[in-house]
Structures are given as C-alpha cells and as structure tokens.
Write an enzyme that holds these catalytic residues in place. Sequence first.
Site, short mmCIF file in Angstrom:
data_model
loop_
_atom_site.label_atom_id
_atom_site.label_comp_id
_atom_site.label_asym_id
_atom_site.label_seq_id
_atom_site.Cartn_x
_atom_site.Cartn_y
_atom_site.Cartn_z
N GLU A 1 0.73 -1.19 -0.04
CA GLU A 1 0.04 -0.06 0.01
C GLU A 1 0.90 1.17 0.03
O GLU A 1 0.70 2.37 -0.87
CB GLU A 1 -0.84 0.01 1.21
CG GLU A 1 -2.05 -1.38 1.09
CD GLU A 1 -3.03 -1.47 2.38
OE1 GLU A 1 -2.47 -1.43 3.33
OE2 GLU A 1 -4.14 -1.45 2.06
N GLU B 1 -3.41 -10.78 3.56
CA GLU B 1 -4.48 -10.28 4.53
C GLU B 1 -5.44 -11.44 5.03
O GLU B 1 -5.74 -12.01 5.96
CB GLU B 1 -5.23 -8.88 4.24
CG GLU B 1 -4.56 -7.69 4.55
CD GLU B 1 -3.35 -7.44 3.45
OE1 GLU B 1 -3.41 -8.24 2.56
OE2 GLU B 1 -2.80 -6.27 3.70
C1 1HE Z 1 6.53 -8.55 12.03
C2 1HE Z 1 6.00 -8.22 10.76
C3 1HE Z 1 4.74 -7.82 10.82
C4 1HE Z 1 7.71 -9.53 10.49
N1 1HE Z 1 4.06 -7.48 11.98
N2 1HE Z 1 6.02 -8.34 13.20
N3 1HE Z 1 2.19 -8.55 6.92
C5 1HE Z 1 2.40 -9.97 6.96
O1 1HE Z 1 1.47 -10.78 7.13
C6 1HE Z 1 3.84 -10.37 6.54
C7 1HE Z 1 4.31 -10.98 7.79
N4 1HE Z 1 5.76 -11.25 7.58
C8 1HE Z 1 6.30 -12.04 6.70
O2 1HE Z 1 5.72 -12.77 6.01
C9 1HE Z 1 7.92 -12.53 7.05
O3 1HE Z 1 8.22 -11.88 8.44
C10 1HE Z 1 8.82 -11.84 5.83
C11 1HE Z 1 8.34 -12.83 4.58
C12 1HE Z 1 8.40 -10.44 5.58
C13 1HE Z 1 10.02 -11.88 6.45
O4 1HE Z 1 10.38 -13.23 6.59
P1 1HE Z 1 11.93 -13.68 7.55
O5 1HE Z 1 11.83 -15.17 7.54
O6 1HE Z 1 12.99 -12.97 6.84
O7 1HE Z 1 11.59 -12.98 8.74
P2 1HE Z 1 10.79 -13.50 10.07
O8 1HE Z 1 11.45 -14.33 11.07
O9 1HE Z 1 9.30 -14.00 9.62
O10 1HE Z 1 10.51 -12.30 10.95
C14 1HE Z 1 11.37 -11.51 11.77
C15 1HE Z 1 10.88 -10.65 12.96
O11 1HE Z 1 9.99 -9.51 12.38
C16 1HE Z 1 9.97 -11.55 13.56
O12 1HE Z 1 9.78 -10.83 14.86
P3 1HE Z 1 10.76 -11.66 16.10
O13 1HE Z 1 10.41 -10.82 17.18
O14 1HE Z 1 10.31 -13.13 16.28
O15 1HE Z 1 12.21 -11.75 15.71
C17 1HE Z 1 8.59 -11.15 13.07
O16 1HE Z 1 7.59 -11.55 13.97
C18 1HE Z 1 8.71 -9.76 12.70
N5 1HE Z 1 7.87 -9.31 11.70
N6 1HE Z 1 6.61 -9.13 9.70
C19 1HE Z 1 4.94 -7.70 13.09
N7 1HE Z 1 4.05 -7.81 9.64
C20 1HE Z 1 -3.14 -1.01 6.89
S1 1HE Z 1 -3.77 -2.53 6.85
C21 1HE Z 1 -2.63 -3.30 6.31
C22 1HE Z 1 -2.77 -4.90 6.48
C23 1HE Z 1 -1.49 -5.62 6.55
O17 1HE Z 1 -0.38 -5.15 6.10
S2 1HE Z 1 -1.43 -7.23 6.80
C24 1HE Z 1 0.03 -7.85 6.13
C25 1HE Z 1 0.94 -8.06 7.26
#
Ligand code: 1HE
Length: 254
Positions: free
Chosen positions: A110, A130
Amino acid sequence: MGSDLKIEVDGAIAVLTLNRPDKRNAMSDGLLAEIDGFFQAPPEGVRVAVITGAGGHFCAGLDLSEHVSRDAEATMHHSRGWHDVMDRVQSGGLPVVSALTGAVIGGGLELATSTHVRIAEPGCIFQLPEGRRGIFVGGGATVRVGRILGADRMTEMMLTGRKYGTDDAVALGLAHYGVGAGEALPRALEIAAQIAQNAALSNYMMIQGVARIHDMSRSDGLFVESLCAALAQTSPDAVEGLAAFLDKRAPSFR
Ligand code: 1HE
C-alpha cells in the site's frame, strides 16, 4: 525524528529509510506517524523524496503485534489514518520514488503503490496476505493496487495469497523498473535527480492531476486537463523550457 525512519537530505533529494530491520520494517503506528510528519512539512529545498527499507526488506506491512488489540472503532480510525498518510505520500506535493527489496507485503505494498516511481530488485515479494491472517486491507490497496491490477486480479491475489516476484510485478505494473541486486537505491537516486530537474509546476500537475483525472468522468477529466495545461503552459518555466529547446540548450528552471 525517532530512529524508525532515517531521513537524509542531500540537496533537492530526501531519502527516507524505514528503519525497523529486526521487524522487517513492519509499519508501527510510530513509523507511520514519522512518515506523515515528513510529508506534512518536507525540509526546505527538497523537491523529490525516495523511500526505501533497511536490512534487505522494504516493508512487511502492518505491524501485526500492534493490531491484535484494536476494536472495530479503533480499526476504522486506524485505517482512515493510513489513508490520510498514504494520500499525503501520493499527493502531498513531492514526487516520490521507491527503492524496493524483499518484502513489499500488505501495508508495504500500500505504501509502495502510493509512490510514483517504483524500482524493484530481484527477490522482491509482492503479496496481499490479509486473507491468510483473517483480516482485510485497510491502507488503500483496494483503490491503489486495484487500479493497477484491476479488481479481478487483485481479488485473486488476495484470495490465494499468491506472491508475485519482481519480474511479474514489473509486467503487472506493481513496479515500473526491475533492476539488479543492490541497484534499486542508486537507480532511485538517479531517477529522483532527473525528476528534480523538471519544472516544479509540471511535476506538481503530474502528481496531483493525473490520478485525480483518472477518478473523474471523461468530460470533467478533459476540462481539468485543460486547466492544468493553462497553468503550466503560461508559467515562467514554460517560457524557459520552450526557449531552451529552441536554443538547443538545457533548461534552467526556477
Ligand atoms: C513482523 C511482521 C509484521 C515480520 N508485523 N512483526 N504482513 C504480513 O503478514 C507479513 C508477515 N511477515 C512475513 O511474512 C515475514 O516476516 C517476511 C516474509 C516479511 C520476512 O520473513 P523472514 O523469515 O525474513 O523474517 P521473520 O522471522 O518472519 O520475521 C522477523 C521478525 O519480524 C519476527 O519477529 P521476532 O521478534 O520473532 O524476531 C517477526 O515477527 C517480525 N515481523 N513481519 C509484526 N508484519 C493498513 S492495513 C495493512 C494490513 C497488512 O499489512 S496485513 C500484512 C501483514
């Protein structure tokens, strides 16, 4: 400014780096507010902004750890807040170039689609997951991504949670340029410098006019196009731009 958004200004170009690499630059309310703060009052002399992400990812979307605690009313206000900020990125007055790497996911897409020029490195993930999280887009994707892809393709993208890679994203228009590894930011800076040399009023009309006209009826759109032309074509920069062309020299705009 706090450390979640690094802002570096070099002459006419400001580079904004989303700086939560440990969280893959997930968009917290704090980071969103910092982006908003920049676009509400860009530093004097800045003509173009570049947005990128630290640590190999652009933005993993909404910070899901903050989202879990919102009720319906708070979610409505939060979504409208995103709309305000994304509108400011798109229509705040500055052309915006994004240098994309890694995750361009959910709210990250976005944000990217609120920018005017999108440059993607190999390995980008363009996704609207989402549906996988039991939520819905709320930062403007139905309008911005929907207008790029069309409602049909966006619906399919959301239903299946599919990930588009860089080449597909360029073919679909989610990104405008696909570049090599490590090349997105340098190319973004190059393009930003080029855009900064355009006449300011022409840039303003492009970023304000074209998207708005797209929302209008044909007849209103054509009328507004003429108004934009009347303003741009009668500006001092138009006199200089046309004279420079006829003199076979580079224009020197205000
Ligand atoms: C996060 C977030 C997040 C990572 N919010 N903490 N977005 C998503 O659904 C995408 C979610 N994220 C992923 O799919 C993956 O993290 C990635 C593909 C981006 C990267 O993967 P990777 O293996 O490099 O990293 P990871 O181990 O998954 O994440 C590293 C850390 O970032 C981990 O935290 P930690 O404390 O365990 O180290 C994750 O929890 C954190 N992290 N993404 C919070 N999104 C206005 S409305 C919009 C609606 C949306 O955007 S929905 C889509 C949300």
